[in-house]
Scaffold this active site. Structure first.
Site, PDB file in Angstrom:
ATOM      1  N   ARG A 138     -32.290  93.665  21.745  1.00  0.00           N
ATOM      2  CA  ARG A 138     -33.268  94.205  22.684  1.00  0.00           C
ATOM      3  C   ARG A 138     -33.026  93.653  24.096  1.00  0.00           C
ATOM      4  NH1 ARG A 138     -37.500  92.028  22.126  1.00  0.00           N
ATOM      5  NH2 ARG A 138     -37.185  90.634  20.343  1.00  0.00           N
ATOM      6  N   LYS A 186     -39.440  99.567  18.652  1.00  0.00           N
ATOM      7  CA  LYS A 186     -40.298  98.608  19.341  1.00  0.00           C
ATOM      8  C   LYS A 186     -41.095  99.258  20.467  1.00  0.00           C
ATOM      9  CE  LYS A 186     -39.609  94.955  16.879  1.00  0.00           C
ATOM     10  NZ  LYS A 186     -40.653  94.579  15.889  1.00  0.00           N
ATOM     11  N   HIS A 199     -47.414  91.945  14.367  1.00  0.00           N
ATOM     12  CA  HIS A 199     -45.961  91.845  14.183  1.00  0.00           C
ATOM     13  C   HIS A 199     -45.743  91.030  12.916  1.00  0.00           C
ATOM     14  CE1 HIS A 199     -41.769  90.590  15.847  1.00  0.00           C
ATOM     15  NE2 HIS A 199     -41.699  91.719  15.179  1.00  0.00           N
ATOM     16  N   SER A 222     -38.362  88.017  15.064  1.00  0.00           N
ATOM     17  CA  SER A 222     -37.114  88.328  14.380  1.00  0.00           C
ATOM     18  C   SER A 222     -36.369  87.043  14.054  1.00  0.00           C
ATOM     19  CB  SER A 222     -36.240  89.222  15.267  1.00  0.00           C
ATOM     20  OG  SER A 222     -36.865  90.451  15.500  1.00  0.00           O
ATOM     21  N   LYS A 236     -39.381  87.449   8.004  1.00  0.00           N
ATOM     22  CA  LYS A 236     -40.380  88.438   7.613  1.00  0.00           C
ATOM     23  C   LYS A 236     -39.869  89.379   6.535  1.00  0.00           C
ATOM     24  CE  LYS A 236     -41.370  90.434  11.493  1.00  0.00           C
ATOM     25  NZ  LYS A 236     -40.260  89.823  12.243  1.00  0.00           N
ATOM     26  N   THR A 237     -38.694  89.947   6.777  1.00  0.00           N
ATOM     27  CA  THR A 237     -38.145  90.921   5.828  1.00  0.00           C
ATOM     28  C   THR A 237     -37.785  90.251   4.509  1.00  0.00           C
ATOM     29  OG1 THR A 237     -37.300  92.307   7.608  1.00  0.00           O
ATOM     30  CG2 THR A 237     -36.316  92.601   5.437  1.00  0.00           C
ATOM     31  N   ASP A 258     -42.274  94.773   8.920  1.00  0.00           N
ATOM     32  CA  ASP A 258     -42.257  94.361  10.327  1.00  0.00           C
ATOM     33  C   ASP A 258     -43.529  94.632  11.121  1.00  0.00           C
ATOM     34  OD1 ASP A 258     -40.740  93.182  12.479  1.00  0.00           O
ATOM     35  OD2 ASP A 258     -40.505  95.173  13.335  1.00  0.00           O
ATOM     36  N   ARG A 292     -27.504  94.480  11.610  1.00  0.00           N
ATOM     37  CA  ARG A 292     -28.693  94.970  10.899  1.00  0.00           C
ATOM     38  C   ARG A 292     -28.384  96.218  10.081  1.00  0.00           C
ATOM     39  NH1 ARG A 292     -33.888  93.180  12.558  1.00  0.00           N
ATOM     40  NH2 ARG A 292     -33.819  91.705  14.291  1.00  0.00           N
TER      41      ARG A 292
END
Length: 532
Positions: free
Chosen positions: A60, A200, A219, A239, A243-244, A258, A324
């Site tokens: 990003r 996003k 988030h 990130s 989380k995942t 997410d 990713r």
């Protein structure tokens, strides 16, 4: 020329987008994969996955993100966190982008965000790249085929990677641009092929819209106990914090990885897919996510692969650490078919502590939870943002500052009220370093993290003996079955205890200095929970 299903009253021409070549509306996955391959956008990989590189932008670009400053949003945007753009500059940017697009072929996806039907946001995404259409079709939610004939987008995103902004003309920082205009309900993205900017941007919209409806935008990933949606857990984190990985627990049902909302009816996923980091991904540690990298239509982004065998290299980070894969939720066998859960019973705040100071898990009081939520301490992991090449300690309020248009207190007070109403247990979990800081210590063992989370979620951890942490004041378990007792006391994992103490003092001081900005806006109990 137009191809595909669309509301005839809401073609691009009706939005002032004219002079294009062929416009492909709402193509399904096989057609998008076929188009992406034919156009040379990437390679068809094993199992029909699509392998693509995003060029120089592999993460990003938050410093290139702008919000158009108009009277309607003047008093509700957190301008210290959101760079302003004038309406005049946006209009020039919009006109220049539309002129740049003329004659080109584009792909349109009419989708929505939000599994709760009463809170869904209808979004049109116009992309220059076929694979971006595939990506966003995975990551947002797909209307039923019959809905497309009457679909009316509330917001539109135009993503044109070949368009370069002009800082002098458009009032921006560089030739890369992400510009949000809430009045015109329009987002413009240029000079970046990194697909994460699409999703996003939608998250930023929801973070602005939903709090006004009393809905907490989070988030976070989320899951619930099998056959019991009322036993829901949410996992806040930036990130790279897990989380995942941690929400994809085969013993629980995955709601999403997410972005979620917490309404008066419970928890709901904003998205329809997952966007997982693949660096060092293995079939042994994360079999479900690993398997998606060779399933049809999965977008595999910025991974090195053998050009002859198409074998992916999960350890080669020469393109980026932020490699990713994007895939639909149904590719995970234990994913919820509804993407809905109950009110969170457990709230986990994930942090990646590069200092090696924080314990692997700590129990938080509601006031301490607000303190750590507003602090949002973690370490940016390499590649997640442009220019991040090693773990960088940072404070990202609400565990997602780049996506927060409103002031942090707006989200903090909403979360505080919901925790008070529904009585959620709150935990801080460190997935970062132990035995020393980055460069000396090692990453927290994933098996230990999973064992601690299991004990927290099944309630057994509440029965453990706890000690009070001398640096942060929260409670830390002394012993947990299956976890080395030494790991639970970070000071014991360091070879030099005095070096740990010095590092801890440094981190406490960083917390205190960062939190000073929130003190005028928070309640007394949260002030009392502040450290330092």
């Amino acid at each position: 020329m137009t191809i595909g299903r669309v509301n005839p009253a809401h073609r691009l021409e009706d939005q002032g987008i004219t002079g294009l070549g062929t416009v492909y509306y709402n193509q399904i996955e096989p057609a998008l994969v076929e188009a992406a391959v034919q156009r040379g956008e990437g390679r068809l990989g094993k199992g029909g996955a699509f392998l693509v590189s995003t060029g120089s932008r592999t993460g990003r670009s938050p410093k290139d993100k702008f919000v158009v400053r108009t009277p309607a949003v003047e008093d509700s945007i957190w301008w210290e966190n959101n760079a302003p753009m004038t309406p005049e500059c946006f209009d020039l940017l919009h006109a220049d982008m539309l002129a740049h697009m003329k004659g080109g072929d584009y792909f349109v996806q009419d989708l929505y965000a939000g599994a709760d039907p009463e809170l869904r946001l209808d979004v049109r995404v116009v992309t220059e790249l076929a694979w971006h259409g595939l990506f966003i079709r995975h990551l947002l939610r797909r209307p039923a085929a019959e809905e497309l004939a009457t679909f009316v987008p509330e917001f539109t995103i135009i993503n044109c990677p070949t368009f370069k902004a002009d800082p002098a003309r458009h009032g921006c920082r560089s030739d890369t641009i992400i510009a949000l205009n809430f009045d015109k309900k329009l987002i413009l993205i240029g000079n970046t092929a990194y697909a994460g900017e699409n999703k996003k941007s939608v998250f930023t919209l929801l973070n602005y819209i939903l709090p006004g409806k009393g809905v907490m935008a989070m988030h976070c990933s989320a899951n619930h106990a099998i056959d019991n949606p009322e036993d829901t857990a949410v996992f806040f984190g930036l990130s790279g914090t897990g989380k995942t990985t941690l929400s994809a627990d085969p013993s629980r049902t995955l709601i999403g990885d997410d972005e979620h909302g917490w309404s008066d009816r419970g928890t709901f996923n904003f998205e329809g897919g997952c966007y997982a980091k693949t660096i060092n991904l293995s079939a042994e540690a994360e079999p479900e996510i690993y398997a998606t990298t060779s399933k049809f239509g999965t977008v595999v982004e910025n991974m090195v692969f053998d050009p002859d065998t198409l074998e992916l290299d999960f350890e080669d980070n020469s393109l980026t650490d932020n490699m990713r894969c994007a895939y639909p939720l149904e590719y995970i066998s234990n994913a919820s078919p509804t993407s809905l859960g109950g009110h969170p019973k457990n709230i986990i705040m994930l942090t990646c502590d590069a200092f090696g100071v924080l314990p692997p898990i700590a129990r938080l009081t509601p006031a301490q939870a607000m303190y750590h939520f507003l602090s949002g301490f973690t370490s940016k992991t390499p590649g997640t943002e442009q220019g991040v090449v090693e773990p960088t300690p940072t404070f990202s309020t609400c565990f997602g500052a780049p996506f927060m248009p409103r002031r942090p207190e707006a989200y903090g007070k909403l979360l505080q009220a919901k925790i008070a109403k529904h009585g959620a247990d709150c935990w801080l979990v460190n997935t970062g370093w132990t035995g020393g800081a980055f460069g000396t210590g090692k990453r927290m063992p994933i098996r230990a993290t999973r064992a601690l989370l299991t004990a927290a979620l099944d309630g057994s951890l509440n029965g453990a003996t706890f000690r009070k942490d001398p640096n942060f004041g929260f409670e830390v378990p002394v012993s947990v079955p299956g976890v080395d007792d030494k790991l639970l006391d970070p000071r014991q994992t360091w070879d030099d205890a005095s070096a740990y103490d010095a590092q801890a003092r440094k981190l406490v001081d960083m917390f205190s200095k960062n939190f000073a900005q929130y003190v005028p806006h928070i309640d007394d109990d949260v002030k009392a929970a502040a450290i330092g």
